[in-house]
Design an enzyme around this catalytic site. Structure first.
Site, PDB file in Angstrom:
ATOM      1  N   THR A 142       0.831  -1.208   0.000  1.00 29.62           N
ATOM      2  CA  THR A 142       0.000   0.000   0.000  1.00 29.62           C
ATOM      3  C   THR A 142       0.871   1.266   0.000  1.00 29.62           C
ATOM      4  O   THR A 142       2.038   1.217   0.351  1.00 29.62           O
ATOM      5  CB  THR A 142      -1.007  -0.007   1.190  1.00 29.62           C
ATOM      6  N   ASP A 191      -9.039  -9.509   1.439  1.00 27.71           N
ATOM      7  CA  ASP A 191      -9.580  -8.577   2.436  1.00 27.71           C
ATOM      8  C   ASP A 191     -11.036  -8.892   2.787  1.00 27.71           C
ATOM      9  O   ASP A 191     -11.599  -8.293   3.694  1.00 27.71           O
ATOM     10  CB  ASP A 191      -9.462  -7.126   1.949  1.00 27.71           C
ATOM     11  N   SER A 193     -11.728  -2.416   4.010  1.00 27.87           N
ATOM     12  CA  SER A 193     -10.347  -1.912   3.976  1.00 27.87           C
ATOM     13  C   SER A 193     -10.000  -1.283   5.317  1.00 27.87           C
ATOM     14  O   SER A 193     -10.883  -0.974   6.124  1.00 27.87           O
ATOM     15  CB  SER A 193     -10.238  -0.870   2.872  1.00 27.87           C
ATOM     16  N   SER A 194      -8.707  -1.095   5.534  1.00 27.03           N
ATOM     17  CA  SER A 194      -8.260  -0.306   6.693  1.00 27.03           C
ATOM     18  C   SER A 194      -7.709   1.045   6.259  1.00 27.03           C
ATOM     19  O   SER A 194      -7.261   1.827   7.100  1.00 27.03           O
ATOM     20  CB  SER A 194      -7.159  -1.057   7.463  1.00 27.03           C
ATOM     21  N   GLY A 202       0.116  -0.008   5.761  1.00 22.21           N
ATOM     22  CA  GLY A 202       0.446  -0.774   6.971  1.00 22.21           C
ATOM     23  C   GLY A 202      -0.612  -1.769   7.397  1.00 22.21           C
ATOM     24  O   GLY A 202      -0.666  -2.151   8.570  1.00 22.21           O
ATOM     25  N   GLY A 203      -1.484  -2.197   6.462  1.00 25.72           N
ATOM     26  CA  GLY A 203      -2.454  -3.249   6.788  1.00 25.72           C
ATOM     27  C   GLY A 203      -3.331  -2.834   7.960  1.00 25.72           C
ATOM     28  O   GLY A 203      -3.792  -1.694   8.048  1.00 25.72           O
TER      29      GLY A 203
END
Ligand code: GLY
Length: 558
Positions: free
Chosen positions: A368, A410, A439-440, A459-460
């Protein structure tokens, strides 16, 4: 009764909106991104008369070329925009969608466990990309320049090539085995079947051609015609389920951003299909009831961790694609709900996570990419884009020059079973035709009376807590240069542990936190690649900073 919070929110929005609108113009621009050449691409289109939104399109497209390990037109993104002329705030949701023929059974093995190979590697792991549509949408709806100008730097970079940095090469070496499964991926990324060495010039003429087609035809250049046919044929030839209708039917969505008022600051952030904004709102609403500056550092960490713990529990239980599931967003983000959660926090003792309902586990990701922009007129863009895991699915369709995402991972593929980030979910985030996976990604603005910050990071599952810590630091008076470099800590409910970068806590702080009942796990690995910019409308000061954890990141004011 129900109208009161809405009325307060409206009054606050109008108040901050007016202060913001009256604040004049920066006169200069600030851009921070994960690659110097992408930051330069943004300034190039600003110099041609473009605004922050043209620059966002240029930076997003350039990052797609420069950082295929992190993001690209084979993936998707969430782009938060604020237009200075009328104060309009919107989130352009260019998240990927599951194909129409998605079959949840593809992602479950004979034992009922998630089939992680199918969800993270190769064509079955790839959802329908949204990035190209997002770039086109932002440039055409909010920009001032023709798409051909915004995409020109990316086309040049793809055609002429560049020397990838050590991060790119290291991550490529780490993903080599999956890349080797696919001939077009192998010939694009490997040299004699091996990961290339420093000094290698990476050229992607196929990607340059695809970008040129998009520049000439807009959305149709990617989602219809020859590019679409090539993508669908390539995916299906390797066992994927994409159709031409999936691509032709892909739609960007504009979402109303989620806002939260934290101790006199106005935070604007990502609504679902990101879980980031809801979690940030919950955490900030809980913390808003404390004056953290009056607490010693150990208690500041303790209270922040307790707020994180409670917000991440709710993430798994409630959130999903807003076009398909009903979510109690107003309740989760209400100060009243936060007050109840705050009341459950002991001032000096950790709450064991297993005393709270729900479950979760974690790993970290280094995929990302995030960029932040303020232009000379005060337009803001905060974009986070992704192909999910490093080099996404590892799968390149012959003739296209870019890797497809593995965003199918995801989804909560098996309810309650963790994904690559250890995140679990339930049916609200189950895969289904045309659904967007949760999503984050948390692109955000932080708006005060005089200072505005634009912030975000990859960063997930840790994106949310990193952005939170960045917001708290900005509110506390820190500048982007320090904020992006600060050591980080994270708690996501389960495992019941505070994970921390080395240097985040002193030995005494760790001892004090452990005495309160927290478990602390320090990691040598560093997380995220934060890119932040700011403007002080009173002093005219501008800052742009890229995380020192990255190799080629660059933040500049010009
Ligand atoms: N693919 C990671 C995220 O969207 O959170």
């Amino acid at each position: 009764m129900k109208r009161v919070p809405a009325l307060f929110a409206l009054v606050f929005l109008i108040a901050t909106g007016c202060a913001f609108a009256d604040a004049g113009k920066p006169g200069r621009a600030a851009i921070a991104s994960a690659h110097k050449l992408a930051t330069d691409a943004g300034f190039e289109v600003l110099a041609e008369g473009g605004n922050a939104f043209d620059a966002a399109a240029a930076v997003a497209a350039a990052l797609s070329v420069l950082e295929p390990q992190s993001s690209g037109i084979g993936g998707g993104g969430l782009f938060l925009l604020r237009r200075a002329s009328d104060g309009k705030e919107t989130m352009v949701d260019a998240r990927e969608t599951a194909p129409n023929a998605v079959d949840a059974k593809d992602y479950v093995d004979a034992n009922g466990e998630a089939n992680r190979d199918h969800s993270t590697n190769g064509p079955l792991s790839a959802a329908i990309p949204g990035e190209a549509a997002g770039i086109v949408w932002i440039a055409q709806k909010y920009g001032k320049l023709p798409l051909s100008k915004s995409l020109a730097p990316a086309i040049r970079l793809a055609r002429d090539g560049f020397k990838p940095d050590s991060r790119f090469l290291g991550e490529l070496a780490g993903r080599k085995d999956v890349i080797k499964r696919f001939p077009a991926s192998t010939s694009l990324y490997l040299v004699d079947g091996e990961a290339p060495k420093e000094g290698w010039v990476f050229k992607t003429p196929d990607l340059a051609r695809v970008l040129e087609t998009i520049a000439a035809q807009g959305n149709d250049g990617f989602y219809k015609g020859e590019v679409a046919r090539t993508l669908v044929d390539g995916v299906r030839a390797q066992g994927g389920r994409w159709t031409l209708d999936d691509l032709a039917g892909y739609q960007v969505k504009e979402r109303v951003p989620l806002t939260v008022d934290y101790r006199g600051w106005h935070i604007v952030t990502a609504p679902p299909p990101s879980s980031g904004g809801v979690a940030l709102a919950e955490i900030l609403n809980i913390l808003g009831g404390y004056d953290l500056s009056k607490y010693d550092r150990v208690h500041q960490i303790h209270l922040t961790v307790e707020a994180m713990r409670r917000a991440y529990r709710d993430r798994a239980a409630y959130l999903g694609d807003p076009d398909f599931v009903k979510m109690p967003i107003a309740e989760l983000t209400s100060p009243l709900y936060a007050a109840g959660l705050r009341a459950s926090i002991h001032p000096d003792k950790a709450t064991p996570s297993d005393l709270l309902p729900g479950y979760m586990d974690t790993q970290q990701g280094t995929h990302t990419s995030h960029f932040s922009i303020i232009d000379k007129d005060g337009n803001l863009a905060s974009g986070t884009q992704t192909v999910n895991l490093i080099f996404g699915s590892g799968f390149v369709v012959p003739g296209t020059g870019f890797v497809l995402n593995d965003e199918m991972d995801d989804f909560a593929l098996v309810a309650g079973k963790p994904n690559a980030f250890g995140l679990v979910g339930n049916d609200n985030n189950a895969p289904g035709p045309r659904r967007r996976p949760l999503s984050s990604m948390s692109p955000s603005f932080v708006v005060g009376n005089d200072r505005i910050g634009v912030i975000g990071t990859p960063g997930g599952s840790r994106i949310i807590t990193m952005v939170l810590e960045g917001i708290l630091a900005f509110v506390g008076g820190e500048q982007p240069e320090k904020i992006v470099a600060n050591p980080r800590y994270h708690h996501q409910y389960l495992p019941d542990v505070i994970s921390a970068e080395k240097g985040a806590f002193t030995p005494d702080e760790i001892a004090a936190l452990e005495a309160m009942g927290h478990k602390v796990s320090e990691s040598e690995r560093r997380w995220g690649f934060m890119n932040a910019v700011s403007w002080n409308s009173k002093t005219g000061e501008m800052h742009a900073a890229s995380d020192p954890r990255g190799v080629s990141g660059s933040g500049e004011v010009r």
